[in-house]
Scaffold this active site. Structure first.
Site, mmCIF file in Angstrom:
data_model
loop_
_atom_site.group_PDB
_atom_site.id
_atom_site.type_symbol
_atom_site.label_atom_id
_atom_site.label_comp_id
_atom_site.label_asym_id
_atom_site.label_seq_id
_atom_site.Cartn_x
_atom_site.Cartn_y
_atom_site.Cartn_z
ATOM 1 N N GLU A 131 2.874 -1.368 0.863
ATOM 2 C CA GLU A 131 4.251 -1.876 0.913
ATOM 3 C C GLU A 131 5.278 -0.743 0.972
ATOM 4 O O GLU A 131 6.308 -0.875 1.629
ATOM 5 C CB GLU A 131 4.531 -2.815 -0.255
ATOM 6 C CG GLU A 131 4.372 -2.192 -1.617
ATOM 7 C CD GLU A 131 4.561 -3.211 -2.745
ATOM 8 O OE1 GLU A 131 5.071 -4.295 -2.499
ATOM 9 O OE2 GLU A 131 4.174 -2.899 -3.874
ATOM 10 N N GLU A 158 -3.538 -4.748 -7.441
ATOM 11 C CA GLU A 158 -2.748 -3.705 -6.787
ATOM 12 C C GLU A 158 -2.712 -2.513 -7.760
ATOM 13 O O GLU A 158 -3.556 -1.641 -7.671
ATOM 14 C CB GLU A 158 -1.346 -4.227 -6.471
ATOM 15 C CG GLU A 158 -0.519 -3.172 -5.766
ATOM 16 C CD GLU A 158 0.945 -3.528 -5.723
ATOM 17 O OE1 GLU A 158 1.573 -3.298 -4.697
ATOM 18 O OE2 GLU A 158 1.470 -4.023 -6.738
ATOM 19 N N GLU A 170 4.596 -15.265 -7.757
ATOM 20 C CA GLU A 170 5.393 -14.161 -8.313
ATOM 21 C C GLU A 170 5.893 -14.647 -9.669
ATOM 22 O O GLU A 170 6.647 -15.617 -9.751
ATOM 23 C CB GLU A 170 6.562 -13.823 -7.382
ATOM 24 C CG GLU A 170 7.533 -12.789 -7.946
ATOM 25 C CD GLU A 170 6.853 -11.527 -8.449
ATOM 26 O OE1 GLU A 170 6.296 -10.785 -7.631
ATOM 27 O OE2 GLU A 170 6.860 -11.279 -9.678
#
Ligand code: NOJ
Ligand code: CA
Length: 720
Positions: free
Chosen positions: A515, A509, A422
């Protein structure tokens, strides 16, 4: 001899495909036809201003639409004369490293118009590639003395619609694509989007009529038009801004912090602007224009690139059952990483060695290739707490995550670990650490990374889709290729077919993924729209496979309901092709439905052939795919906003052979709200002459795996 004949044919067909007209009003027109002659692109120079049109069987698809660029010191949109016109044709078949097909035909007629601006003696080339299923065009700026460095302050490219079409759109936004789609008339966009802006739903939507690409449109005559771009390299991403008084879209490029759009140095090119068109929605999904307009593979040895079916320590964090961070004590997060023992753990950390081993065991038992672990490295508290630039170093594990022990354990079980980076929206920090981060991966047996760019981009004022960030995403992928690392970037710019050139970009993505089903839910038709929009540019790490839709059963404090049926989740694996596919739910949720889980275990990820059987955006998509290597067939359906009766022939199967189809489907009792886990699994004998009639629920679907029948299958019912 054959080759000579091909070349002669090619020259003949282009000269037949191309013509020049000077009409009475002094507009000059240069025309190009598609190889099958049905599409025609016209370049028009009208009083020194360049335009184009696109027709199909003589009827307009795109009306007269402008070309041009505004530069910081001048403009390249008028005072042009045609300096040169070149035409050619191209027909080759190439083999992607992975994808929906083992071979892709790249067949088009090309026209390159060199314009000279009489006022400045500058040159600009407009290159058209016309395929049977659509048009790509781009701007080229040759290395010509009068134009060297320049700054684009506006791209004037237009796409003139011929009516108030239906569109499946998400708001233009410089920072996120993670929206639910809206289906509406073009004339309704302003009301819907303007309302969202005045309700302060987003700070980053830039206009009341701006939308993102890939944009799917449908005319009242049933023509499907898809607008997107291909090969987005060293240029900002393009949004579209609608002038709803005329129904004309104009390119709207993502600005940098100064409001500039693109810094250019000749010789250079823009990305291709693409218009895919057909009267059959299936052709939009089967089009390979986006890949074909990208450069061939730049990686010499691709043997290390492989499909990945994976599970992960992930859904438990998304649903709030466990945490990415190790501690809740924000005072202790500015820690000396040698002294982590002083930090008070929060007791909910997901990436613990024991928990990871549980997932490794599950992956090994069920034949998965990999395990992703998020929240393994120091920094998550700091990120949530402070949003500062230097959050992660990508190499320092939390004290309860034993990197070496996990590496050894996974290797013994034949499972690969998937890295997570991340970046916290801080590309400079990431680039600084990239070599050490990739080296750390290779030293610990990781050959794939999921990266992410959550939050506002730092330095401030930048955004996710400007030229600098577009360059960053590709830099991370190219550098990864040097290390033989595969990349799956989340929140990065939407893909534009670059995976042809860099097949180590195994997924992205860049849209609203599963999610959201763990936090807010998504619209029931979402996965019937994505193939027409997000997937036009490349595969998506959609992370499907959720079997428990009542999220409070995962985390009692989370009352979200996921909006789909269990059979829909299975259908996604076939419909939304990706060489990287996750089974996203918790092992304990799969253990309750092992018969349905079998499909996720069986389904292939890389295909020899794909045949779109049924498609309508928002309603349904059904596809048959033949696995590369094994030759096994699979079928998947996803259903959208209302129940559907799918009717498909199995004529893709080898004639004369008998197969057993295992059909995983919704039942008459299935309801995505009240009874989403109702599914049936049945086996039938079938041949290439069989027809299946299958009912599906709203947000439902079905999946089929085929195998050749044997004597033991005689007792099975035969499908007519
Ligand atoms: C957003 C990503 O889409 C998600 O998959 C990830 O878990 C979080 N960012 C944290 O990096
Ligand atoms: Ca995301």
């Amino acid at each position: 001899m054959k080759r000579i004949l091909q070349i002669i044919f090619c020259i003949l067909s282009v000269s037949a495909a191309y013509g020049s007209i000077v009409n009475a009003a002094a507009a000059e027109t240069e025309s190009l036809k598609s190889p099958d002659g049905r599409l025609q692109a016209d370049f028009i120079l009208d009083d020194g201003v360049p335009y184009y049109t696109l027709t199909r069987d003589g009827s307009p698809v795109i009306g007269k639409s402008r070309f041009g660029m505004k530069l910081s010191d001048s403009g390249l949109y008028d005072w042009f004369e045609i300096f040169n016109v070149e035409t050619s044709c191209f027909d080759e078949t190439w083999k992607p490293v992975w994808g929906e097909e083992a071979e892709i035909r790249n067949h088009y007629n090309e026209m390159a118009i060199t314009l000279r601006q009489t006022s400045s003696d500058r040159r600009m080339v407009l290159r058209f590639r016309l395929f049977d299923d659509g048009l790509g065009f781009r701007y080229e700026f040759p290395d010509h003395g009068n134009l060297i460095y320049f700054v684009i302050t506006d791209e004037l490219t237009e796409f003139a619609m011929t009516g108030d079409h239906t569109a499946w759109w998400i708001p233009g936004d410089y920072d996120t694509q993670e929206y639910d789609y809206t289906e509406s008339r073009l004339s309704e966009i302003r009301g819907l989007l303007g309302g969202a802006i005045s309700d302060n739903l987003s700070q980053t939507i830039f206009s009341e009529t701006g939308v993102q690409t890939a944009l799917q449109l449908k005319t009242d005559d049933g023509l499907y038009i898809n607008l997107h771009e291909a090969a987005l390299v060293n240029y900002p991403a393009m949004h579209l801004e609608l002038d709803d008084s005329k129904m004309v879209f104009k390119a709207h490029l993502t600005p940098d912090p100064n409001g500039d759009l693109a810094y250019m140095q000749t010789p250079c090119v823009t990305p291709w602007r693409t218009i895919i068109v057909s009267d059959d929605a299936r052709d939009i999904l089967a089009s390979r224009i986006t890949l074909n307009l990208n450069e061939p593979c730049k990686i010499d040895d691709t043997s290390w690139i492989h499909p990945y079916k994976y599970v992960g320590v992930w859904w438990e964090m998304i649903t709030g059952k466990s945490s990415w961070s190790y501690t809740n004590d924000l005072r202790s997060v500015h820690i000396d990483t040698d002294d982590l023992s002083k930090v008070q753990p929060n007791g909910t950390h997901g990436a613990t060695t024991d928990n990871v081993k549980k997932y490794i065991d599950f992956a090994a038992e069920h034949g998965f290739d990999g395990v992703l672990v998020e929240g393994w490295n120091v920094g998550w508290e700091d990120w949530f707490g402070n949003m500062k630039e230097y959050v992660f170093d990508f190499v320092t594990p939390y004290p309860d995550f034993d990197v070496d022990g996990i590496q050894k354990y996974a290797a013994e079980k034949g499972v690969k670990m998937i890295m997570h980076h991340e970046t916290s929206g801080s590309p400079r920090n990431y680039e600084r650490h990239l070599d050490t981060a990739y080296t750390f991966m290779k030293e610990h047996g990781y050959d794939a990374v999921k990266s992410g760019y959550v939050g506002n981009i730092i330095p401030k004022g930048n955004n996710h889709y400007n030229q600098w960030m577009v360059n960053h995403y590709l830099y991370a992928v190219e550098k990864a290729a040097d290390y033989r690392i595969m990349v799956n970037a989340h929140e990065a710019v939407r893909p534009t077919g670059l995976c042809r050139t860099w097949p180590n970009l195994i997924s992205n993505e860049s849209a609203r993924g599963t999610e959201y089903q763990g936090t807010n839910g998504s619209k029931t038709f979402h996965v019937t729209v994505l193939p027409f929009t997000r997937l036009i540019g490349g595969p998506m790490d959609y992370t499907p496979g959720i079997f428990e839709m009542d999220i409070s059963k995962v985390n009692p404090n989370n009352h979200t309901h996921a909006n789909f049926t269990l059979a829909n989740q299975l259908g996604i694996y076939v419909v939304m092709s990706s060489p990287l596919q996750m089974a996203a739910d918790l092992p304990e949720n799969y253990e309750k439905f092992m018969d349905a889980f079998q499909f996720i275990k069986d389904v292939a990820l890389d295909w020899e052939k794909s045949i779109y059987l049924e498609a309508e955006p928002g309603e349904y998509v059904t596809v048959a795919r033949k696995a590369k290597g094994t030759g096994q067939w699979f079928v998947g359906n996803v259903t959208g906003k209302k129940p559907y009766t799918s009717r498909i022939r199995f004529d893709f199967l080898d004639p004369g052979k008998e197969y057993v189809a295992t059909i995983y489907s919704d039942t008459p009792q299935t309801d995505y709200r009240t009874n989403p886990q109702s599914y049936s699994i049945r086996q039938v004998r079938c041949t290439s002459e069989s027809t299946l009639i299958q009912d599906t629920a709203e947000a439902g679907g079905y999946a089929i795996s085929f195998r050749e029948a044997g004597p033991q299958d005689r007792k099975l019912k035969r499908l007519k």
